[in-house]
Design a protein around this motif. Sequence first.
Motif, short mmCIF file in Angstrom:
data_model
loop_
_atom_site.label_atom_id
_atom_site.label_comp_id
_atom_site.label_asym_id
_atom_site.label_seq_id
_atom_site.Cartn_x
_atom_site.Cartn_y
_atom_site.Cartn_z
N UNK A 161 -33.60 34.97 -29.23
CA UNK A 161 -33.88 35.79 -28.54
C UNK A 161 -35.35 36.26 -28.40
N UNK A 162 -36.32 36.76 -27.22
CA UNK A 162 -37.15 37.51 -27.55
C UNK A 162 -37.44 38.48 -27.60
N UNK A 163 -38.73 38.72 -26.95
CA UNK A 163 -39.02 40.22 -27.28
C UNK A 163 -39.99 40.80 -25.67
N UNK A 164 -39.22 40.18 -24.78
CA UNK A 164 -39.15 41.02 -23.52
C UNK A 164 -39.34 40.12 -22.38
N UNK A 165 -39.41 38.79 -21.76
CA UNK A 165 -40.47 37.77 -21.10
C UNK A 165 -41.31 37.28 -21.67
N UNK A 166 -40.91 36.21 -22.27
CA UNK A 166 -41.97 35.68 -22.40
C UNK A 166 -43.24 34.90 -21.14
N UNK A 167 -45.11 35.42 -21.54
CA UNK A 167 -45.94 34.42 -20.83
C UNK A 167 -45.66 33.44 -19.91
N UNK A 168 -44.88 32.48 -20.42
CA UNK A 168 -44.85 31.17 -19.45
C UNK A 168 -43.48 31.86 -18.20
N UNK A 169 -42.34 32.09 -18.82
CA UNK A 169 -41.23 32.23 -18.06
C UNK A 169 -41.89 33.61 -16.94
N UNK A 170 -42.86 34.68 -17.23
CA UNK A 170 -43.44 34.99 -16.37
C UNK A 170 -44.61 35.33 -15.45
N UNK A 200 -47.15 44.31 0.28
CA UNK A 200 -46.04 44.74 -0.35
C UNK A 200 -44.97 43.62 -1.35
N UNK A 201 -44.98 42.66 -1.24
CA UNK A 201 -44.32 41.97 -1.98
C UNK A 201 -45.02 41.55 -2.80
N UNK A 202 -45.47 40.89 -2.79
CA UNK A 202 -45.98 40.06 -3.85
C UNK A 202 -46.88 41.37 -5.32
N UNK A 203 -47.24 42.61 -4.80
CA UNK A 203 -47.28 43.80 -5.54
C UNK A 203 -45.93 44.02 -6.10
N UNK A 204 -44.94 43.88 -6.16
CA UNK A 204 -43.50 44.62 -6.10
C UNK A 204 -43.47 43.50 -7.31
N UNK A 205 -43.95 42.38 -7.03
CA UNK A 205 -43.24 40.66 -8.17
C UNK A 205 -44.26 41.08 -9.43
N UNK A 206 -45.35 41.68 -8.74
CA UNK A 206 -46.40 41.27 -9.97
C UNK A 206 -45.96 42.71 -10.87
N UNK A 207 -46.38 43.66 -10.08
CA UNK A 207 -45.87 44.70 -11.29
C UNK A 207 -44.45 45.07 -12.01
N UNK A 208 -42.68 44.38 -11.53
CA UNK A 208 -42.43 43.96 -11.74
C UNK A 208 -42.02 43.06 -12.52
N UNK A 209 -42.81 42.17 -13.09
CA UNK A 209 -42.93 40.95 -13.90
C UNK A 209 -44.08 41.56 -14.55
N UNK A 210 -44.68 42.25 -14.49
CA UNK A 210 -45.66 43.36 -16.04
C UNK A 210 -44.55 43.94 -17.24
N UNK A 211 -43.93 44.65 -16.28
CA UNK A 211 -43.00 45.27 -16.84
C UNK A 211 -42.09 44.67 -17.65
N UNK A 212 -41.64 43.34 -17.42
CA UNK A 212 -41.07 43.13 -17.60
C UNK A 212 -41.38 41.62 -19.07
N UNK A 213 -42.50 41.72 -19.23
CA UNK A 213 -43.02 41.47 -20.07
C UNK A 213 -43.14 42.21 -20.99
N UNK A 214 -43.97 43.41 -20.96
CA UNK A 214 -43.87 44.04 -22.02
C UNK A 214 -43.28 44.97 -22.43
N UNK A 215 -41.76 44.91 -22.06
CA UNK A 215 -40.13 45.92 -21.71
C UNK A 215 -39.74 44.91 -23.98
#
Length: 288
Positions: A161-170, A200-215
Amino acid sequence: MSETFKPRRFVLPRRRPPRRPRLRGLSFNRMLPNLLTLVGLCVGFTAIRFALDGRFGAAVIAIAVAGAIDGLDGRLARLLKATSRFGAEFDSLSDFLCFGVAPSLVLFLWSLDQWGAFGYLPSLMFTASMALRLARFNAALDELPHADDGHLPASRFAQNFFTGVPAPAGAALSLLPIYLGLEAAEHNIAWLADVARAPGLSALVLVGTALLCVSTLPVWSFKNFKVPPSFALWLLLGVVVFAAIMLADPWLALALLAAAYLTMLPFSRRSFKQLQAEAEARLQPETE
């Protein structure tokens, strides 16, 4: 009888040719993984140039090629026994450019620039989050020497398992609006093009992906993933079907792949919790 005098023959010793001086330095095999990482960095930076020219399809392909190179350089280094601290640091810096800076700038040029200064905030948050994730990964190399790269160190099963979504997948997830927009442009779907170009879609996707990466969400790494024999044939058939879709309609295939990855995340967390509970149960002393 008189013996005839025979003069003694003197043979001069042969001089050995001078030895060729040995060159000191790294062998090409040890430099090859770093050279491959450098090529990936150049490809990732080229994606920004494509986006500046309005060639968003080429930018997506460049980031995908950088992701493929990122998956090869580490394995090549382990295969050639050329792993080093310099290579790990260089790989992290390349990942930051290719998967932290390039996707956010591409999406800003895609639609977020319509919001002006406010459109800059989601891109900045994504880049900062990716930097924090990579910094956490580098710190884990020193603090957790027995853990694999970027994995949760709780137990042996956690190496899967990775801790959070890895960078290439993000990076791949963050480009979802561009997949949809290019798919809409190819098939002349007006409503989908409007949705994909919405800031709005781009902002939502970027913010959501950012939270998944640092989670701290446990995510399957698939490095040591074992496929049961009964599912091997179905997996091969699925790969063939996906390859056919990729060749026929690459933007649709990438969008479906991103959706499938997002759908996988809850199951990954459930699998980790189950394995963690089983490991803790084995460690507990048996009570009479």
